[in-house]
Structure formats: structure tokens, C-alpha cells
Motif scaffolding. Structure first.
Motif, PDB file in Angstrom:
ATOM      1  N   CYS A  63       0.724  -1.224   0.046  1.00 42.16           N
ATOM      2  CA  CYS A  63       0.121   0.118   0.022  1.00 42.16           C
ATOM      3  C   CYS A  63       0.795   1.386  -0.102  1.00 42.16           C
ATOM      4  O   CYS A  63       2.074   1.307   0.275  1.00 42.16           O
ATOM      5  CB  CYS A  63      -0.961  -0.169   1.017  1.00 42.16           C
ATOM      6  SG  CYS A  63      -0.027   0.727   2.771  1.00 42.16           S
ATOM      7  N   ASN A 116       1.240   3.413   2.220  1.00 45.17           N
ATOM      8  CA  ASN A 116       2.170   3.470   3.432  1.00 45.17           C
ATOM      9  C   ASN A 116       3.031   2.573   3.574  1.00 45.17           C
ATOM     10  O   ASN A 116       3.244   2.486   4.821  1.00 45.17           O
ATOM     11  CB  ASN A 116       0.826   3.614   4.577  1.00 45.17           C
ATOM     12  CG  ASN A 116      -0.076   4.712   4.436  1.00 45.17           C
ATOM     13  OD1 ASN A 116       0.365   6.062   4.336  1.00 45.17           O
ATOM     14  ND2 ASN A 116      -1.076   4.668   4.794  1.00 45.17           N
ATOM     15  N   HIS A 170       2.785  -1.057   3.627  1.00 42.87           N
ATOM     16  CA  HIS A 170       2.457  -2.117   4.134  1.00 42.87           C
ATOM     17  C   HIS A 170       2.420  -3.165   3.069  1.00 42.87           C
ATOM     18  O   HIS A 170       1.572  -3.021   2.265  1.00 42.87           O
ATOM     19  CB  HIS A 170       1.152  -1.971   5.073  1.00 42.87           C
ATOM     20  CG  HIS A 170       1.050  -0.981   5.912  1.00 42.87           C
ATOM     21  ND1 HIS A 170       0.032  -0.115   5.967  1.00 42.87           N
ATOM     22  CD2 HIS A 170       2.024  -0.819   6.965  1.00 42.87           C
ATOM     23  CE1 HIS A 170       0.282   0.792   7.038  1.00 42.87           C
ATOM     24  NE2 HIS A 170       1.571   0.402   7.666  1.00 42.87           N
ATOM     25  N   CYS A 228      -5.669  -2.902   2.452  1.00 45.96           N
ATOM     26  CA  CYS A 228      -4.660  -2.983   3.434  1.00 45.96           C
ATOM     27  C   CYS A 228      -5.311  -3.211   4.820  1.00 45.96           C
ATOM     28  O   CYS A 228      -6.044  -2.639   5.390  1.00 45.96           O
ATOM     29  CB  CYS A 228      -3.843  -1.903   3.505  1.00 45.96           C
ATOM     30  SG  CYS A 228      -2.656  -1.956   4.573  1.00 45.96           S
ATOM     31  N   GLU A 285      -3.784  -3.380   7.441  1.00 48.56           N
ATOM     32  CA  GLU A 285      -3.125  -2.348   8.382  1.00 48.56           C
ATOM     33  C   GLU A 285      -3.777  -0.903   8.697  1.00 48.56           C
ATOM     34  O   GLU A 285      -3.877  -0.505   9.662  1.00 48.56           O
ATOM     35  CB  GLU A 285      -1.576  -2.062   8.169  1.00 48.56           C
ATOM     36  CG  GLU A 285      -0.593  -3.476   8.188  1.00 48.56           C
ATOM     37  CD  GLU A 285      -0.629  -3.743   9.591  1.00 48.56           C
ATOM     38  OE1 GLU A 285      -0.482  -3.101  10.569  1.00 48.56           O
ATOM     39  OE2 GLU A 285      -0.512  -5.084  10.027  1.00 48.56           O
ATOM     40  N   CYS A 286      -3.700  -0.474   7.363  1.00 48.55           N
ATOM     41  CA  CYS A 286      -4.389   1.198   7.322  1.00 48.55           C
ATOM     42  C   CYS A 286      -5.736   1.278   6.685  1.00 48.55           C
ATOM     43  O   CYS A 286      -5.975   2.392   6.452  1.00 48.55           O
ATOM     44  CB  CYS A 286      -3.426   2.045   7.005  1.00 48.55           C
ATOM     45  SG  CYS A 286      -2.848   1.629   5.037  1.00 48.55           S
TER      46      CYS A 286
HETATM   47 ZN   LIG Z   1      -1.437   0.115   4.581  1.00 48.33          ZN
END
Ligand SMILES: [Zn+2]
Length: 133
Positions: free
Chosen positions: A33, A35, A37, A46, A48-49
Motif C-alpha cells: 500500500c 503507506n 505495508h 490493506c 493495516e491502514c
Molecule cells: Zn497500509
């Protein structure tokens, strides 16, 4: 969105197809992604985010064995026991399942470093791991 009745079967979605095509080219790629990840298994979001954006990037192919098992019973026609299955944490972060090929470690496999290799299996290319000496 219609409701599906009855039993479902695993279906190769768009994201999975991209990954398997990259493996067939011997350049295993995973989603990353914006960010940073890395994501596995392939998914539209994603974990994570929650970003919906991603790009496919080849992994470095290095990782560490988290867990392993050796099967002594036959479950599949094309896997003859004994064979192993390992869980590997890639250096990028995701945990993938694979098989260790080549020499096996003595004693505990956990923590051993491995690198990605590709093997042809029943007409497909599969990602496998071998010990880094
Ligand atoms: Zn992410």
C-alpha cells in the motif's frame, strides 16, 4: 449483491491471479500500500491502514522460518510423504506458507533463514524455500 446458497468453493479472484502470474514469471510479487505495508494474502484493502490503494512489487525472497511440520500421511495425490510445510515470515513482513526444499536443518527449524526458489510442480510454478547456508 445476490446471496449465494449452498457450499462455496475457493475462487481465484483478480488479486490472486496477478500474484500467481508473477510467480509463473519467477518474480513473486505482493501488494504494497501507499503507506508501505506489504500484504499477503492478496486482498482489496490493506489490513493495516485500510487503504484501497496498492501496487504490486516483487519481494526480495528472504525470510525466516516461524514454524514447520512434516507430514507422514498422504493427503494429496501429488504430495508423497514425508513432505514438509513451513510458515515463513518474509523480510517484508507477511507470513507465507511454503515447502522447504533441499537439505533440511537438524533439530529446530524455527529461526532458520531461507530464500525463495521456484519449482515446477504438475505444470505450475510454485514458490518454495531453501536454507541459506
Ligand atoms: Zn497500509
Amino acid at each position: 449483491m445476490g446471496a449465494q446458497m449452498g457450499k462455496s468453493r475457493p475462487v481465484l479472484g483478480t488479486d490472486d491471479l496477478v500474484m500467481w502470474e508473477s510467480i509463473a514469471r519467477r518474480s513473486w510479487s505482493l501488494q504494497k500500500c501507499g503507506n508501505g505495508h506489504w500484504r499477503y494474502p492478496p486482498a482489496p484493502i490493506c489490513p493495516e491502514c485500510l487503504s484501497l490503494q496498492h501496487e504490486w512489487q516483487p519481494i526480495g525472497g528472504l525470510g525466516t522460518i516461524l514454524s514447520w511440520v512434516v507430514f507422514h500421511r498422504r493427503y494429496f495425490d501429488d504430495y508423497h510423504p514425508p513432505y514438509n510445510v513451513i510458515a515463513v515470515r518474509l523480510d517484508e513482513g507477511p507470513i507465507v506458507m511454503s515447502n522447504l526444499v533441499g537439505p533440511e536443518p537438524e533439530g529446530n527449524w524455527i529461526g532458520r533463514r531461507v530464500e525463495l526458489v521456484y519449482e515446477d510442480h504438475e505444470g505450475s510454478t510454485l514458490p518454495r524455500m531453501k536454507l541459506i547456508p
